[in-house]
Design a protein around this motif. Sequence first.
Motif, PDB file in Angstrom:
ATOM      1  N   TYR A  59       5.798  11.556  -4.126  1.00 50.25           N
ATOM      2  CA  TYR A  59       5.996  10.399  -5.004  1.00 50.25           C
ATOM      3  C   TYR A  59       5.132  10.538  -6.250  1.00 50.25           C
ATOM      4  CZ  TYR A  59       8.337   7.809  -1.231  1.00 50.25           C
ATOM      5  OH  TYR A  59       9.209   7.402  -0.244  1.00 50.25           O
ATOM      6  N   GLU A 111      11.281   0.293 -10.172  1.00 49.67           N
ATOM      7  CA  GLU A 111      10.564  -0.670  -9.349  1.00 49.67           C
ATOM      8  C   GLU A 111       9.145  -0.870  -9.867  1.00 49.67           C
ATOM      9  OE1 GLU A 111      12.688   0.501  -5.061  1.00 49.67           O
ATOM     10  OE2 GLU A 111      10.548   0.841  -5.346  1.00 49.67           O
ATOM     11  N   LYS A 115       4.813  -3.203  -5.605  1.00 53.00           N
ATOM     12  CA  LYS A 115       5.703  -3.819  -4.620  1.00 53.00           C
ATOM     13  C   LYS A 115       6.593  -2.783  -3.938  1.00 53.00           C
ATOM     14  CE  LYS A 115       5.836  -8.171  -7.179  1.00 53.00           C
ATOM     15  NZ  LYS A 115       6.681  -9.130  -7.928  1.00 53.00           N
ATOM     16  N   SER A 116       6.412  -1.528  -4.262  1.00 50.67           N
ATOM     17  CA  SER A 116       7.256  -0.462  -3.734  1.00 50.67           C
ATOM     18  C   SER A 116       6.765   0.016  -2.371  1.00 50.67           C
ATOM     19  CB  SER A 116       7.282   0.728  -4.697  1.00 50.67           C
ATOM     20  OG  SER A 116       7.882   0.366  -5.906  1.00 50.67           O
ATOM     21  N   ASP A 117       7.702   0.550  -1.609  1.00 52.52           N
ATOM     22  CA  ASP A 117       7.361   1.153  -0.319  1.00 52.52           C
ATOM     23  C   ASP A 117       7.331   2.670  -0.484  1.00 52.52           C
ATOM     24  OD1 ASP A 117       6.984   1.931   2.290  1.00 52.52           O
ATOM     25  OD2 ASP A 117       8.952   1.266   2.998  1.00 52.52           O
ATOM     26  N   PHE A 118       6.145   3.237  -0.425  1.00 52.05           N
ATOM     27  CA  PHE A 118       6.001   4.697  -0.426  1.00 52.05           C
ATOM     28  C   PHE A 118       5.151   5.125   0.772  1.00 52.05           C
ATOM     29  CE2 PHE A 118       3.099   2.680  -3.442  1.00 52.05           C
ATOM     30  CZ  PHE A 118       1.844   3.120  -3.022  1.00 52.05           C
ATOM     31  N   SER A 119       5.282   4.347   1.854  1.00 52.79           N
ATOM     32  CA  SER A 119       4.440   4.546   3.039  1.00 52.79           C
ATOM     33  C   SER A 119       4.715   5.858   3.762  1.00 52.79           C
ATOM     34  CB  SER A 119       4.611   3.380   4.014  1.00 52.79           C
ATOM     35  OG  SER A 119       5.969   3.221   4.376  1.00 52.79           O
ATOM     36  N   ASP A 120       5.862   6.507   3.474  1.00 54.54           N
ATOM     37  CA  ASP A 120       6.181   7.784   4.130  1.00 54.54           C
ATOM     38  C   ASP A 120       5.689   8.986   3.320  1.00 54.54           C
ATOM     39  OD1 ASP A 120       7.955   7.388   2.029  1.00 54.54           O
ATOM     40  OD2 ASP A 120       9.672   8.266   3.085  1.00 54.54           O
ATOM     41  N   GLN A 139      -2.657   0.064  -0.697  1.00 59.84           N
ATOM     42  CA  GLN A 139      -1.419   0.723  -0.283  1.00 59.84           C
ATOM     43  C   GLN A 139      -1.666   2.192   0.061  1.00 59.84           C
ATOM     44  OE1 GLN A 139       0.153  -1.140  -4.013  1.00 59.84           O
ATOM     45  NE2 GLN A 139       2.135  -0.643  -3.089  1.00 59.84           N
ATOM     46  N   LYS A 142      -3.247   3.229   3.464  1.00 63.19           N
ATOM     47  CA  LYS A 142      -2.413   3.131   4.670  1.00 63.19           C
ATOM     48  C   LYS A 142      -1.501   4.339   4.856  1.00 63.19           C
ATOM     49  CE  LYS A 142      -2.428  -1.902   4.453  1.00 63.19           C
ATOM     50  NZ  LYS A 142      -1.638  -3.108   4.157  1.00 63.19           N
TER      51      LYS A 142
END
Length: 199
Positions: A59, A111, A115-120, A139, A142
């Motif tokens: 990312y 985005e 507020k984005s999901d980049f947890s992977d 963020q 985690k």
Amino acid sequence: MKKHWLVAVLLSAVLCAGLAAEEDGATGRRPDIGFVPTPQAAVERMVELADIKPGDKVYDLGCGDGRIVIAAARRHGVRATGIEIDPGCVRASRENARTAGVEKLVEIRQEDIFKSDFSDADVVFLYLLPALNERLMPQLSKLKRGARIIAFDFAMGDAKPVLVERGKFDGFASHTIYKWIVPWEQGSGGTWDIFTTTP
């Protein structure tokens, strides 16, 4: 092909910079900072320092014209996602991915990075101001163990980097690349490197 892609990147950098104040219609928010392109030599070095492996998810938060995710996809054949709030930069980076022939590997999301999901993520790239890096720390902390965070020019609060490297990547000014591995140590953050006398 490489020459054509570099020309396209340079032209889109001008377009993206010109539209950097454009409001994102999806969030109703303006970008926190204007677009400043990372020197291409620094992009290549950052991608190298990230130790990207097959299957890694990459990312770039605030991806600008997409040059980092494009470089990662071209060099390693991995899936790379750019997250960018500015519509002009989103359009430019998508066009750059097509020109570079990596549109099947590169996704550009319009985005808000907070507020984005980049947890992977296995690898996250940053070229943001220090205050924005700090806002992302909850963020980023985690992410999975072993995830790499690579930042250009600015540190990340009191997170202690595993590597600090300086160079004249644009041929003129000295710039700094920082690298952290999750979980990072708390400590001196980015305040110490080989060019300073005390940690």
